[in-house]
Motif scaffolding. Structure first.
Motif, PDB file in Angstrom:
ATOM      1  N   GLU A 242     -10.576   6.177   7.814  1.00  0.00           N
ATOM      2  CA  GLU A 242      -9.301   5.672   7.313  1.00  0.00           C
ATOM      3  C   GLU A 242      -8.181   5.920   8.300  1.00  0.00           C
ATOM      4  O   GLU A 242      -7.342   5.061   8.556  1.00  0.00           O
ATOM      5  CB  GLU A 242      -8.965   6.353   5.980  1.00  0.00           C
TER       6      GLU A 242
ATOM      7  N   ARG B 254      -7.207   3.687  11.543  1.00  0.00           N
ATOM      8  CA  ARG B 254      -6.527   2.401  11.480  1.00  0.00           C
ATOM      9  C   ARG B 254      -5.309   2.418  12.391  1.00  0.00           C
ATOM     10  O   ARG B 254      -4.779   3.480  12.709  1.00  0.00           O
ATOM     11  CB  ARG B 254      -6.077   2.108  10.043  1.00  0.00           C
TER      12      ARG B 254
ATOM     13  N   GLN C 253       1.193   3.225  11.867  1.00  0.00           N
ATOM     14  CA  GLN C 253       2.354   2.563  11.298  1.00  0.00           C
ATOM     15  C   GLN C 253       3.547   2.758  12.239  1.00  0.00           C
ATOM     16  O   GLN C 253       3.462   3.431  13.254  1.00  0.00           O
ATOM     17  CB  GLN C 253       2.670   3.178   9.919  1.00  0.00           C
TER      18      GLN C 253
ATOM     19  N   THR D  38       4.998   1.667   1.674  1.00  0.00           N
ATOM     20  CA  THR D  38       4.575   1.802   3.058  1.00  0.00           C
ATOM     21  C   THR D  38       4.625   3.255   3.456  1.00  0.00           C
ATOM     22  O   THR D  38       5.273   4.081   2.839  1.00  0.00           O
ATOM     23  CB  THR D  38       5.499   1.001   3.993  1.00  0.00           C
TER      24      THR D  38
ATOM     25  N   SER E  87      -5.182   0.390   0.551  1.00  0.00           N
ATOM     26  CA  SER E  87      -4.084  -0.252   1.262  1.00  0.00           C
ATOM     27  C   SER E  87      -3.588  -1.503   0.553  1.00  0.00           C
ATOM     28  O   SER E  87      -2.421  -1.890   0.708  1.00  0.00           O
ATOM     29  CB  SER E  87      -4.511  -0.603   2.694  1.00  0.00           C
ATOM     30  N   ASP E  88      -4.445  -2.138  -0.240  1.00  0.00           N
ATOM     31  CA  ASP E  88      -4.033  -3.298  -1.030  1.00  0.00           C
ATOM     32  C   ASP E  88      -3.585  -2.900  -2.430  1.00  0.00           C
ATOM     33  O   ASP E  88      -2.641  -3.469  -2.979  1.00  0.00           O
ATOM     34  CB  ASP E  88      -5.173  -4.311  -1.119  1.00  0.00           C
TER      35      ASP E  88
ATOM     36  N   GLY F 222      -2.081   5.952   2.465  1.00  0.00           N
ATOM     37  CA  GLY F 222      -3.127   5.103   1.914  1.00  0.00           C
ATOM     38  C   GLY F 222      -4.518   5.678   2.084  1.00  0.00           C
ATOM     39  O   GLY F 222      -5.512   4.969   1.963  1.00  0.00           O
TER      40      GLY F 222
END
Length: 232
Positions: free
Chosen positions: A19, A22, A25, A45, A159-160, A185
């Motif tokens: 995870e 990713r 951000q 976010t 994340s969704d 997330g």
């Protein structure tokens, strides 16, 4: 710790690493998460802090863990554990026999119903990537299943899911049935009220009620999917 516990923790850390690998951000989002700003919760976010995430999970598991610098991926492969391998056979854990969905009319579910449905899955083992209560579920597979049983469709991954429903500004304003998303997330749980939450934590553990270890400083988002319920 026992070999089973060690394998479970290694598998959990492996999934965390996946995870956390990713794309990062933005810097502004990271700053918002570190400060625990309400705007981070409202927009859904944020960014994960690998060290903080590991520390928090270690504390939640009783203060034990693997030594830093352990190559979890290589070690897990060497032990024959694939990324989606369930640990039911290793732990000897079996899910409850009866896990039937409710029959609520569509659109009538409240946070109280979410809590009641979630509690039906207590004892189901964590399986990374799992969505079937008969074999095991991961954190987002669990939340997706709970809401699906109530006639509400959620996306598959955290994340969704963290973009669904309406935002809740702070943990102090969270109500039973709300979703708590933490560390950018990396994890999701269902708030029960009175400082309690229910989730599928890590491999080697089962879905369980516990003290909510999410804090304002590490929460990425709180989402209300259905009208608020009363205290659990």
């Amino acid at each position: 710790m026992s070999m089973t516990e060690a394998l479970g923790r290694m598998q959990g850390i492996q999934s965390m690493i996946a995870e956390l690998s990713r794309p990062a951000q933005t810097e502004s989002t990271a700053a918002a998460l570190k400060s625990g700003a309400a705007t981070s919760l409202a927009t859904g976010t944020g960014t994960g802090d690998a060290a903080s995430f590991t520390d928090a999970l270690t504390a939640a598991l009783g203060g034990s863990g693997l030594a830093s610098g352990t190559d979890v991926s290589s070690l897990a492969k060497g032990l024959g554990l694939g990324g989606t391998t369930g640990l039911g056979a290793l732990t000897g854990l079996t899910p409850p026999a009866s896990l039937g969905p409710s029959s609520l009319p569509a659109g009538t579910a409240t946070g109280t119903d979410v809590v009641a449905m979630a509690k039906k899955y207590i004892g189901v083992p964590y399986v990374w990537g799992g969505t079937n209560p008969a074999t095991g579920m991961d954190c987002s597979g669990f939340t997706q299943r709970v809401f699906k049983d109530l006639g509400i469709e959620l996306p598959r991954v955290v994340s969704d899911q963290m973009k669904q429903g309406t935002p809740v500004a702070s943990l102090a304003q969270a109500k039973p049935g709300d979703l708590l998303i933490s560390f950018g997330g990396n994890h999701i749980s269902i708030y029960l009220g009175n400082g309690k939450a229910i989730d599928a934590p890590v491999p080697g553990k089962t879905i369980q009620i516990r003290d909510a270890w999410e804090q304002q400083s590490n929460l990425t988002s709180i989402r209300r999917i259905v009208p608020a319920g009363g205290a659990s």
